[in-house]
Motif scaffolding. Structure first.
Motif, PDB file in Angstrom:
ATOM      1  N   UNK A 128       0.814  -1.210   0.000  1.00 26.38           N
ATOM      2  CA  UNK A 128       0.000   0.000   0.000  1.00 26.38           C
ATOM      3  C   UNK A 128       0.850   1.264   0.000  1.00 26.38           C
ATOM      4  N   UNK A 129       2.050   1.178   0.560  1.00 26.31           N
ATOM      5  CA  UNK A 129       2.943   2.337   0.525  1.00 26.31           C
ATOM      6  C   UNK A 129       3.396   2.630  -0.903  1.00 26.31           C
ATOM      7  N   UNK A 130       3.350   1.631  -1.763  1.00 27.92           N
ATOM      8  CA  UNK A 130       3.758   1.787  -3.162  1.00 27.92           C
ATOM      9  C   UNK A 130       2.587   2.000  -4.113  1.00 27.92           C
ATOM     10  N   UNK A 131       1.414   1.498  -3.753  1.00 28.92           N
ATOM     11  CA  UNK A 131       0.255   1.577  -4.644  1.00 28.92           C
ATOM     12  C   UNK A 131      -0.165   3.024  -4.885  1.00 28.92           C
ATOM     13  N   UNK A 132      -0.552   3.283  -6.108  1.00 24.31           N
ATOM     14  CA  UNK A 132      -1.116   4.591  -6.465  1.00 24.31           C
ATOM     15  C   UNK A 132      -2.482   4.362  -7.056  1.00 24.31           C
ATOM     16  N   UNK A 133      -3.356   5.325  -6.897  1.00 27.88           N
ATOM     17  CA  UNK A 133      -4.673   5.223  -7.500  1.00 27.88           C
ATOM     18  C   UNK A 133      -4.533   5.197  -9.015  1.00 27.88           C
ATOM     19  N   UNK A 161      -9.319  -2.825 -15.854  1.00 27.90           N
ATOM     20  CA  UNK A 161      -8.040  -3.253 -16.437  1.00 27.90           C
ATOM     21  C   UNK A 161      -6.875  -2.402 -15.950  1.00 27.90           C
ATOM     22  N   UNK A 162      -7.059  -1.094 -15.897  1.00 29.02           N
ATOM     23  CA  UNK A 162      -5.954  -0.234 -15.447  1.00 29.02           C
ATOM     24  C   UNK A 162      -5.653  -0.458 -13.969  1.00 29.02           C
ATOM     25  N   UNK A 163      -6.688  -0.670 -13.177  1.00 36.32           N
ATOM     26  CA  UNK A 163      -6.484  -0.955 -11.754  1.00 36.32           C
ATOM     27  C   UNK A 163      -5.816  -2.300 -11.539  1.00 36.32           C
ATOM     28  N   UNK A 164      -6.259  -3.320 -12.281  1.00 38.04           N
ATOM     29  CA  UNK A 164      -5.652  -4.648 -12.158  1.00 38.04           C
ATOM     30  C   UNK A 164      -4.173  -4.614 -12.505  1.00 38.04           C
ATOM     31  N   UNK A 165      -3.826  -3.858 -13.530  1.00 43.71           N
ATOM     32  CA  UNK A 165      -2.420  -3.770 -13.933  1.00 43.71           C
ATOM     33  C   UNK A 165      -1.562  -3.213 -12.801  1.00 43.71           C
ATOM     34  N   UNK A 166      -2.022  -2.165 -12.172  1.00 38.00           N
ATOM     35  CA  UNK A 166      -1.286  -1.553 -11.060  1.00 38.00           C
ATOM     36  C   UNK A 166      -1.236  -2.493  -9.857  1.00 38.00           C
ATOM     37  N   UNK A 167      -2.391  -3.051  -9.497  1.00 31.16           N
ATOM     38  CA  UNK A 167      -2.490  -3.903  -8.307  1.00 31.16           C
ATOM     39  C   UNK A 167      -1.661  -5.169  -8.464  1.00 31.16           C
ATOM     40  N   UNK A 168      -1.795  -5.860  -9.593  1.00 32.85           N
ATOM     41  CA  UNK A 168      -1.052  -7.112  -9.791  1.00 32.85           C
ATOM     42  C   UNK A 168       0.451  -6.914  -9.710  1.00 32.85           C
ATOM     43  N   UNK A 169       0.947  -5.870 -10.389  1.00 29.93           N
ATOM     44  CA  UNK A 169       2.394  -5.625 -10.379  1.00 29.93           C
ATOM     45  C   UNK A 169       2.899  -5.364  -8.965  1.00 29.93           C
ATOM     46  N   UNK A 170       2.187  -4.550  -8.228  1.00 28.41           N
ATOM     47  CA  UNK A 170       2.632  -4.183  -6.883  1.00 28.41           C
ATOM     48  C   UNK A 170       2.480  -5.346  -5.905  1.00 28.41           C
ATOM     49  N   UNK A 181       5.282  -8.263  -3.485  1.00 27.99           N
ATOM     50  CA  UNK A 181       5.189  -8.560  -2.055  1.00 27.99           C
ATOM     51  C   UNK A 181       4.586  -9.942  -1.813  1.00 27.99           C
ATOM     52  N   UNK A 182       4.625 -10.770  -2.843  1.00 30.54           N
ATOM     53  CA  UNK A 182       4.180 -12.162  -2.788  1.00 30.54           C
ATOM     54  C   UNK A 182       2.725 -12.327  -2.379  1.00 30.54           C
ATOM     55  N   UNK A 183       1.894 -11.434  -2.923  1.00 27.74           N
ATOM     56  CA  UNK A 183       0.450 -11.503  -2.702  1.00 27.74           C
ATOM     57  C   UNK A 183      -0.207 -11.687  -4.065  1.00 27.74           C
TER      58      UNK A 183
END
Length: 190
Positions: free
Chosen positions: A19-24, A51-60, A64-66
């Protein structure tokens, strides 16, 4: 409803770092909520695509192995299709959230069910990981009233459905599910 494994220390620590790395995600799409009553005006807001949210969330999260897993099921007791969003850590710990998608009867209209599922997937995932994917239009209104938001003047039926099945569906530049439902009811009555 949120559920989790018996312990969540490892997944919570990994999620805090993520979450410290995630951006909206960028709110690149626009939706219009048509008026419910003749004197009411349409409301427009910006939102991010799934799709844009999934791309950000999956990468981040993967750093962190989630992993994130979303699956649907039919809740026969309530007559709703439900979405479960899981965050699963490499340690075996997990967190999940259930979200109502739509009534099972919507399977007869796959495009409406698909729109509801996309909406639910976006809201459930973004909520679980702690990001925002849309303009915040309703918070001040909801804080000011315990009933249906006055600015949208929802019908009693729509308000009751939103309480039972989750947020209303909003499709870009198309009628809301409430307007479509009213038309279908009018056609059946005619």
């Amino acid at each position: 409803m949120q559920r989790s494994s018996e312990t969540i220390g490892k997944i919570a620590g990994a999620l805090a770092k993520a979450q410290a790395e995630l951006e909206n995600p960028e709110k690149s799409l626009t939706a219009t909520i048509p008026p419910v009553f003749p004197r009411e005006e349409s409301r427009t807001f910006r939102y991010a695509s799934l799709a844009s949210g999934l791309e950000i969330v999956r990468k981040c999260l993967s750093r962190h192995e989630i992993a994130t897993v979303q699956a649907t099921a039919i809740d026969r007791d309530s007559g709703l299709i439900r979405l479960t969003t899981n965050l699963v850590h490499c340690s075996g710990e997990w967190m999940s959230s259930d979200w109502p998608v739509c009534p099972v009867s919507e399977t007869a209209a796959p495009h409406r069910m698909g729109a509801a599922l996309t909406y639910a997937r976006r809201y459930a995932l973004f909520t679980l990981v702690g990001i925002a994917g849309e303009d915040d239009l309703d918070a001040p209104v909801l804080a000011a009233t315990a009933g249906p938001p006055r600015s949208t003047q929802w019908t009693d039926r729509a308000w009751k459905w939103s309480l039972a099945a989750g947020p209303p569906l909003v499709r870009p530049d198309r009628e809301s599910v409430f307007a479509a439902s009213r038309k279908a009811d009018a056609n059946r009555a005619a």
